[in-house]
Design an enzyme around this catalytic site. Sequence first.
Site, PDB file in Angstrom:
ATOM      1  N   SER A 172       0.850  -1.191   0.000  1.00  0.00           N
ATOM      2  CA  SER A 172       0.000   0.000   0.000  1.00  0.00           C
ATOM      3  C   SER A 172       0.883   1.238   0.000  1.00  0.00           C
ATOM      4  O   SER A 172       2.029   1.199   0.464  1.00  0.00           O
ATOM      5  CB  SER A 172      -0.888   0.006   1.241  1.00  0.00           C
ATOM      6  OG  SER A 172      -1.533   1.255   1.397  1.00  0.00           O
ATOM      7  N   TYR A 213      -2.773  -0.746  10.430  1.00  0.00           N
ATOM      8  CA  TYR A 213      -2.759  -1.066   9.005  1.00  0.00           C
ATOM      9  C   TYR A 213      -1.469  -0.589   8.349  1.00  0.00           C
ATOM     10  O   TYR A 213      -0.808  -1.336   7.611  1.00  0.00           O
ATOM     11  CB  TYR A 213      -3.965  -0.421   8.323  1.00  0.00           C
ATOM     12  CG  TYR A 213      -4.043  -0.652   6.833  1.00  0.00           C
ATOM     13  CD1 TYR A 213      -4.533  -1.853   6.324  1.00  0.00           C
ATOM     14  CD2 TYR A 213      -3.630   0.333   5.930  1.00  0.00           C
ATOM     15  CE1 TYR A 213      -4.607  -2.073   4.954  1.00  0.00           C
ATOM     16  CE2 TYR A 213      -3.700   0.123   4.565  1.00  0.00           C
ATOM     17  CZ  TYR A 213      -4.190  -1.072   4.080  1.00  0.00           C
ATOM     18  OH  TYR A 213      -4.259  -1.286   2.724  1.00  0.00           O
TER      19      TYR A 213
END
Length: 687
Positions: free
Chosen positions: A564, A577
Site C-alpha cells: 500500500s 494497518y
Amino acid sequence: MNAHSSNSTTERTVAADLIARSNRLGSDPKNTNYAGGNTSAKGTAADPVTGEDVELLWVKGSGGDLGTLTEKGLAVLRLDRVQALKNVYRGVEHEDEMVAAFDYCLHGKGGAAPSIDTAMHGLVDAAHVDHLHPDSGIAIATAADGEELTARIFGDKVVWVPWRRPGFQLGLDIAAIKEANPGAVGTILGGHGITAWGDTSDEAEANSRWIIDTAEAFIAEHSKAEPFGPALPGYEALPEAERHAKAAALAPVIRGLASHDRPQVGHYMDDPRVLDFLAAAEHPRLAALGTSCPDHFLRTKVKPLVLDLPADAPVEDCVTRLKELHEAYRADYQAYYERHADADSPAMRGADPAIVLVPGVGMFSWGKDKQTARVAGEFYLNAINVMRGAEGISSYAPIDESEKFRIEYWALEEAKLARMPKPRSHATRIALVTGAASGIGKAIATRLAAEGACVVIADLNLEAAEQVAAELGGSDVAIGVRADVTDAAQVAAAIDATVLAFGGIDLVVNNAGLSISKPLLETTEKDWDLQHDVMAKGSFLVAKAAAKAMIAQEMGGDILYISSKNSVFAGPNNIAYSAVKADQAHQVRLLAAELGEHGIKVNGINPDGVVRGSGIFAGGWGAKRAAVYGVPEDELGKFYAQRTLLKREVLPENVANAAAVLTSSDLSHTTGLHIPVDAGVAAAFLR
C-alpha cells in the site's frame, strides 16, 4: 419452398443428424478418446451455381472432438472431386500431397479444415462412416494375433486391415475391403482402431457400437485373471492421504524435469486402473513398449518415464532416482530421434517425458496447458486399458518404433503445430492469489487467467472462490480453495492443492488483507494482532510455502506483495494497518535478496484508494476513512482521485495491470521493486 431453401434444409438435416450421432458416440469414453476419431455422412444437395444436384461429403474436420462437435467443426466436400483424386494419387511416398488436395474439393467457404482421414470417408462406398478409437477395439488391433482374433470374434462381419499410416492409401485399402466383403459392417485397423459404416446414420452408429461391445464382451469373457502379471510386492497403492501427500511433494520436482526444454503444466491422476497397472509385475515391460494408436502417442510420446522404486520409498530417494531416470530418458529419446530422422525430418521438439508414472502414487502428465496435460493423462489411461485387453487375451504388440516416428515427426503434424497461435504472456504459468474472491485479488486472478495462466483462487470464502474459478473457465483454468493465511497448515494445503491441480507453482500474489481504521489510543492489542496475523504473518507463511515448491522446481518464479502507499505514507488514525503494510514492503526487499539465487523475483505494488469492488472498503473501512476525511462514503473514490496528481480513481483492474507486467517476461530482470498504483500521491513517492 424454392429449390435453394430445400437445398439448405437438406444440408442442415444431414449435418444435424451427423452431429447428433457424433455427439452420442463421442460423449462415451468407451467409444473413443477426446478429439479422437471422425465421422461422416454423404448426401445430395443442389450446387448453388448450376442448380444441379451434387453429391457431398460432410466429415468431422481436423482437430475437433466428436463429443462436442458442432456444425463449424465439419468439412464439406464435393464427393466427385474427392473420388477423382484417385486419378492423381502417386502412391504412399506422396501421401502428404493429398491433404493439400482436399482443399480443392471443398464445397463453399467456412467449416473446418479436412483431416488426414478424409479419404477413408470419401472413398468407402457407404453413406455413413465412423472411425473410432475404442479401448476394446484397439486391444484387438494391438494383440499379437489380432488378425486371427478378429476372425474369431466377428466372423466375416469385421475384416482385419494391417497397420498402415493414416492417409489416402488407407482409405483405398478400406474401400477395397468393403467392396470385396459385402457382408462386412466394419474393420479392425491394425495397431490403430476401428472403422464401421451403414446405409443410414443409425445403422452406422449401431454397427460401431456392436463392434465395440462385442470386442469388450470377448475380452471380459476370455481374459486371463492377471493380464499385467502378479502383484509386485511393495508397489501397491498407498492410502489416499499418504498418496496425495507424496504426489504433492514430488510434483514440483517432476515438473522441473518435464520442463527442461520448455515450461509445462501438469495433471495428476491416481485412477485405480493406473495404480493397479503400476502395482503389477509386468508394468515395466509394457510401459517400455510404448503406446500404439497415433492419437495416443502423439500426446503421450512413445513411452513414459517410470520410477523404478517401491511405493514406500522416501521422497528424497524418489527425487534422486527421478533425476537419474530423467537423464537416461532424454538420452534414450535423443537416440530414438537419431535412429529414424533423415534430412527432411523436422527438428527434435524436446526430449522430456509427457507421462511420468510413480508406483503407489499415480501418473503425472504434462502439456502446454492444463487441458493438454489432462488429455495426455486420459490418453495414457486409454493405453493402459488397451494393454490390459491385449495382454488378457494375447500379448500386447504395438506398431513399430519407426512407424511411431514417421507419425510423430510427420511434416503434416509439424505444419499443424506451426499454425498454433502464439502463446500469451503467462502461458504455462501457475499462480496462487490470496484473497482472490473479490476486489484487487479477483481482478489480478482474472487478468492472469486472461494472459494464459492457471490460477488458484484462495480465499476464506470457499463458495465465492469456487464461483470466481468457474467464471474464469473451470478446472482447466482455475480452481477455488479455502485458505486462512494465518494458519500454516491451511497455507500448506493450498500450495499442495495448487501443485496437484496444475503440477507446480510459479507465481504467488500476497493479496489477502483487512483493515482496521482507528487512532492509536483506540487501537487494541487484538486489532494489532489481527492486522499483523493476516498480512505480515500470512504473507510470510504463503511466501515460505511457495518458495519451497519453487526451489524444488528449479524454474524460478515470482512472489508479489500487494502492499500500500501507506507503507511509506504517514496518515492519521491508521497505526495498525500502515505498520503492517510497512512490514510487507520490507519482506519484499528481504526475500528479493534471499531468493534471487534461485531465480525467484520478489516485487511489490503500492495501491491507494481502491474503493470500487474492494472487500476491505465494503467491510466498514470505507465508512471509517470517509468519516476521517469528512466526505460521504459513496464519494470516497472520487475524493481519493482528487488528491492525486493525475486526478484519476484507482480501480482493481489498474492494480491487476501492474501485477501482470511485473510477473511477465518483460520485467524478467526486475526484483525488489515497489510500483505505486495510486494515480500519483507525492507524499508516497519512493526515495
